[in-house]
Design a protein around this motif. Sequence first.
Motif, short mmCIF file in Angstrom:
data_model
loop_
_atom_site.label_atom_id
_atom_site.label_comp_id
_atom_site.label_asym_id
_atom_site.label_seq_id
_atom_site.Cartn_x
_atom_site.Cartn_y
_atom_site.Cartn_z
N ALA A 15 -53.71 -76.36 17.26
CA ALA A 15 -53.29 -77.66 17.79
C ALA A 15 -52.11 -77.51 18.74
O ALA A 15 -52.07 -78.16 19.80
CB ALA A 15 -52.93 -78.60 16.64
N LYS A 16 -51.15 -76.66 18.39
CA LYS A 16 -50.01 -76.44 19.27
C LYS A 16 -50.46 -75.82 20.60
O LYS A 16 -49.96 -76.20 21.67
CB LYS A 16 -48.98 -75.53 18.60
CG LYS A 16 -48.21 -76.21 17.50
CD LYS A 16 -47.20 -75.27 16.87
CE LYS A 16 -46.44 -75.93 15.75
NZ LYS A 16 -45.46 -75.02 15.13
N MET A 19 -52.08 -78.46 22.70
CA MET A 19 -51.09 -79.37 23.26
C MET A 19 -50.38 -78.74 24.46
O MET A 19 -50.12 -79.40 25.46
CB MET A 19 -50.08 -79.79 22.19
CG MET A 19 -50.69 -80.73 21.15
SD MET A 19 -49.63 -81.07 19.73
CE MET A 19 -48.15 -81.64 20.47
N LYS A 20 -50.08 -77.43 24.37
CA LYS A 20 -49.47 -76.74 25.50
C LYS A 20 -50.42 -76.71 26.69
O LYS A 20 -50.02 -76.91 27.83
CB LYS A 20 -49.07 -75.31 25.12
CG LYS A 20 -47.82 -75.23 24.31
CD LYS A 20 -47.43 -73.79 24.05
CE LYS A 20 -46.17 -73.72 23.23
NZ LYS A 20 -45.73 -72.34 23.03
N ARG A 22 -52.79 -78.86 27.35
CA ARG A 22 -52.86 -80.20 27.89
C ARG A 22 -51.66 -80.49 28.79
O ARG A 22 -51.77 -81.13 29.83
CB ARG A 22 -52.94 -81.24 26.77
CG ARG A 22 -53.11 -82.65 27.33
CD ARG A 22 -53.04 -83.72 26.29
NE ARG A 22 -53.98 -83.50 25.21
CZ ARG A 22 -53.93 -84.16 24.06
NH1 ARG A 22 -53.00 -85.04 23.86
NH2 ARG A 22 -54.82 -83.92 23.12
N GLU A 23 -50.48 -80.00 28.37
CA GLU A 23 -49.28 -80.18 29.18
C GLU A 23 -49.40 -79.44 30.51
O GLU A 23 -49.03 -79.96 31.56
CB GLU A 23 -48.05 -79.71 28.40
CG GLU A 23 -46.75 -79.86 29.15
CD GLU A 23 -46.37 -81.30 29.41
OE1 GLU A 23 -45.54 -81.53 30.31
OE2 GLU A 23 -46.89 -82.21 28.75
N ARG A 26 -51.68 -81.40 32.72
CA ARG A 26 -51.01 -82.60 33.20
C ARG A 26 -50.03 -82.27 34.33
O ARG A 26 -49.98 -82.94 35.35
CB ARG A 26 -50.28 -83.31 32.07
CG ARG A 26 -49.69 -84.66 32.47
CD ARG A 26 -48.80 -85.24 31.40
NE ARG A 26 -47.61 -84.49 31.13
CZ ARG A 26 -46.53 -84.45 31.94
NH1 ARG A 26 -46.53 -85.13 33.06
NH2 ARG A 26 -45.48 -83.74 31.61
#
Length: 183
Positions: A15-16, A19-20, A22-23, A26
Motif C-alpha cells: 500500500a505504501k 501511494m508513492k 500515485r504521488e 500526480r
Amino acid sequence: LNTDVLTTSRLVVLAKLLMKRREFVRVLQPFPGPPKHWLYGHVHEFPQDGTDLYKVVKWVETYPLAFPLWFGPSVAVLHGTMLKSDMTPTHPSSICFAGNGLLVSQGQKWFLHRRLLTPGFHYDILKHYVTLMAESARAMLDKWEVYADQDEPFELFNHVSLMTLDSIMQCAFSCRSNCQTER
C-alpha cells in the motif's frame, strides 16, 4: 498467527509503494509524454535487443522540453535538448541510457574504450590520491566513533556520501571543503 502478521505487513508495504507511485504519477501529470501502460509503463516499447531505440528520437522531437519515461514502478524524466547532444538519428545506440558503455560493450568497441581509459587509471597517477582518500575515510570513521558506543543503528548513506564528496573535491578540484565536519 505469524502468517497473518506477515501477510498484513506485506500488504502495508504494498500500500505504501502504491501511494508513492500515485504521488509520482500526480506530480508528473503536467508533463506531456508518450502513452504508457498503467503497470508496465514504457517497458514493452523497448525490446531486449535494443532495435527500437528510434522511438526515443521521435519522442524527443515530439516532446522537446521534457517527458517522463516509465519503466514499471521507476520513472526517468528526460529533457529533450539534453538528449539531442547525445544521440543522432543515424546511430540510436549512442543514446546515453541505452547501456552500450564500457561495462557491457564487446569486441573492438570494448578494446578501443579500454585502451583510451587505461592511462587515466594508471597506478602512478592514482597513488597520489590515496592519501587524500584515506584522510576523507579517516574523517568519516572519526564521526562513527560517536555511534560505536551506542547500541542503536544509524544511517550510513549520508556519511558515505559526504566522504565521497570530500574525496572528489580534494582529488578532482584540489579543494579542502571539510564538508564532513562543517555544514
